[in-house]
Design an enzyme around this catalytic site. Structure first.
Site, PDB file in Angstrom:
ATOM      1  CE  LYS A   9       7.464  12.396  -3.947  1.00  0.00           C
ATOM      2  NZ  LYS A   9       6.594  11.546  -4.821  1.00  0.00           N
ATOM      3  CE1 TYR A  49       6.617   7.716  -0.865  1.00  0.00           C
ATOM      4  CE2 TYR A  49       8.972   8.091  -1.109  1.00  0.00           C
ATOM      5  CZ  TYR A  49       7.659   8.506  -1.283  1.00  0.00           C
ATOM      6  OH  TYR A  49       7.392   9.724  -1.879  1.00  0.00           O
ATOM      7  CG  ASN A 112       4.778  12.332  -7.961  1.00  0.00           C
ATOM      8  OD1 ASN A 112       5.733  12.469  -7.185  1.00  0.00           O
ATOM      9  ND2 ASN A 112       3.785  11.507  -7.715  1.00  0.00           N
ATOM     10  CG  HIS A 115       5.337  12.834   0.540  1.00  0.00           C
ATOM     11  ND1 HIS A 115       4.676  11.630   0.346  1.00  0.00           N
ATOM     12  CD2 HIS A 115       5.249  13.091   1.878  1.00  0.00           C
ATOM     13  CE1 HIS A 115       4.226  11.189   1.511  1.00  0.00           C
ATOM     14  NE2 HIS A 115       4.555  12.050   2.453  1.00  0.00           N
ATOM     15  CD  GLU A 126       4.278  10.312   5.549  1.00  0.00           C
ATOM     16  OE1 GLU A 126       4.127  11.504   5.208  1.00  0.00           O
ATOM     17  OE2 GLU A 126       3.727   9.368   4.958  1.00  0.00           O
TER      18      GLU A 126
HETATM   19  O1  CDP Z   1       2.561  10.389  -3.404  1.00  0.00           O
HETATM   20  P1  CDP Z   1       1.140   9.884  -3.314  1.00  0.00           P
HETATM   21  O2  CDP Z   1       0.705   9.626  -1.887  1.00  0.00           O
HETATM   22  O3  CDP Z   1       0.194  10.793  -4.038  1.00  0.00           O
HETATM   23  O4  CDP Z   1       1.093   8.502  -4.100  1.00  0.00           O
HETATM   24  P2  CDP Z   1       1.403   6.998  -3.620  1.00  0.00           P
HETATM   25  O5  CDP Z   1       0.457   6.107  -4.313  1.00  0.00           O
HETATM   26  O6  CDP Z   1       1.493   6.917  -2.126  1.00  0.00           O
HETATM   27  O7  CDP Z   1       2.848   6.715  -4.241  1.00  0.00           O
HETATM   28  C1  CDP Z   1       4.010   7.205  -3.630  1.00  0.00           C
HETATM   29  C2  CDP Z   1       4.968   7.648  -4.704  1.00  0.00           C
HETATM   30  O8  CDP Z   1       5.407   6.514  -5.455  1.00  0.00           O
HETATM   31  C3  CDP Z   1       4.358   8.560  -5.787  1.00  0.00           C
HETATM   32  O9  CDP Z   1       4.252   9.904  -5.378  1.00  0.00           O
HETATM   33  C4  CDP Z   1       5.324   8.367  -6.930  1.00  0.00           C
HETATM   34  O10 CDP Z   1       6.512   9.142  -6.771  1.00  0.00           O
HETATM   35  C5  CDP Z   1       5.681   6.879  -6.796  1.00  0.00           C
HETATM   36  N1  CDP Z   1       4.914   6.016  -7.709  1.00  0.00           N
HETATM   37  C6  CDP Z   1       5.569   5.438  -8.800  1.00  0.00           C
HETATM   38  O11 CDP Z   1       6.765   5.633  -8.967  1.00  0.00           O
HETATM   39  N2  CDP Z   1       4.863   4.640  -9.664  1.00  0.00           N
HETATM   40  C7  CDP Z   1       3.557   4.397  -9.483  1.00  0.00           C
HETATM   41  N3  CDP Z   1       2.896   3.615 -10.328  1.00  0.00           N
HETATM   42  C8  CDP Z   1       2.888   4.966  -8.381  1.00  0.00           C
HETATM   43  C9  CDP Z   1       3.595   5.778  -7.508  1.00  0.00           C
HETATM   44 MG    MG Z   2       1.127   8.136  -0.533  1.00  0.00          MG
END
Ligand code: CDP
Ligand code: MG
Length: 132
Positions: A9, A49, A112, A115, A126
């Site tokens: 990212k 997303y 974070n 991805h 994706e």
């Molecule tokens: O990336 P991952 O699949 O581990 O997590 P996700 O639950 O699919 O969320 C996608 C992305 O949204 C995360 O990697 C974060 O960058 C963001 N996110 C956020 O900004 N705030 C949250 N409370 C949860 C996720």
């Molecule tokens: Mg995810």
């Protein structure tokens, strides 16, 4: 053999973590089949997303991902989908195990760094967004 999509990212690219991260995957003895540095369009990000539409963090997530260039790549090998998810760690770097990418380099649940697709269907979907 499986394939999965990894994105470094904008914060990961800006902070100079591309080499570190690529090296971690290379050392797992998996093939890198596609690799590009790009600034995505808003359409690509929204498609990527779309499962998060309507969530409280959705707009801030889009803004963050649009901040700058992303490094996208595809890895191929035995069980790479699960392997990559294990390597990146929990989405909240505070909960992520040290030794994982988020657990070693992250501090924010939004910013974070990385991805990785979370399953076979999402990997297929994706990869088409980022490599068409
Ligand atoms: O990336 P991952 O699949 O581990 O997590 P996700 O639950 O699919 O969320 C996608 C992305 O949204 C995360 O990697 C974060 O960058 C963001 N996110 C956020 O900004 N705030 C949250 N409370 C949860 C996720
Ligand atoms: Mg995810």
């Amino acid at each position: 053999m499986e394939k999965t999509l990894i994105l470094i990212k904008p914060d990961g690219v800006k902070r100079g973590l591309v080499g570190e991260i690529l090296q971690r995957f290379e050392r797992r003895d998996v093939g890198i089949t596609n690799l590009r540095l790009l600034t995505p369009t808003i359409e690509m990000i929204k498609e990527h997303y779309k499962e998060h539409v309507g969530k409280i963090f959705y707009q801030e997530l889009l803004d963050y991902i649009m901040e700058g260039p992303i490094v996208a790549f595809v890895i191929e090998g035995n069980n790479v989908i699960k392997m990559a998810r294990t390597m990146i760690g929990d989405k909240d770097p505070i909960k992520a195990t040290p030794g994982t990418i988020r657990g070693d380099y992250g501090n924010s649940i939004r910013r974070n760094i990385i991805h990785a697709s979370d399953g076979e269907a999402s990997a297929e979907r994706e990869m088409k967004i980022w490599f068409n």
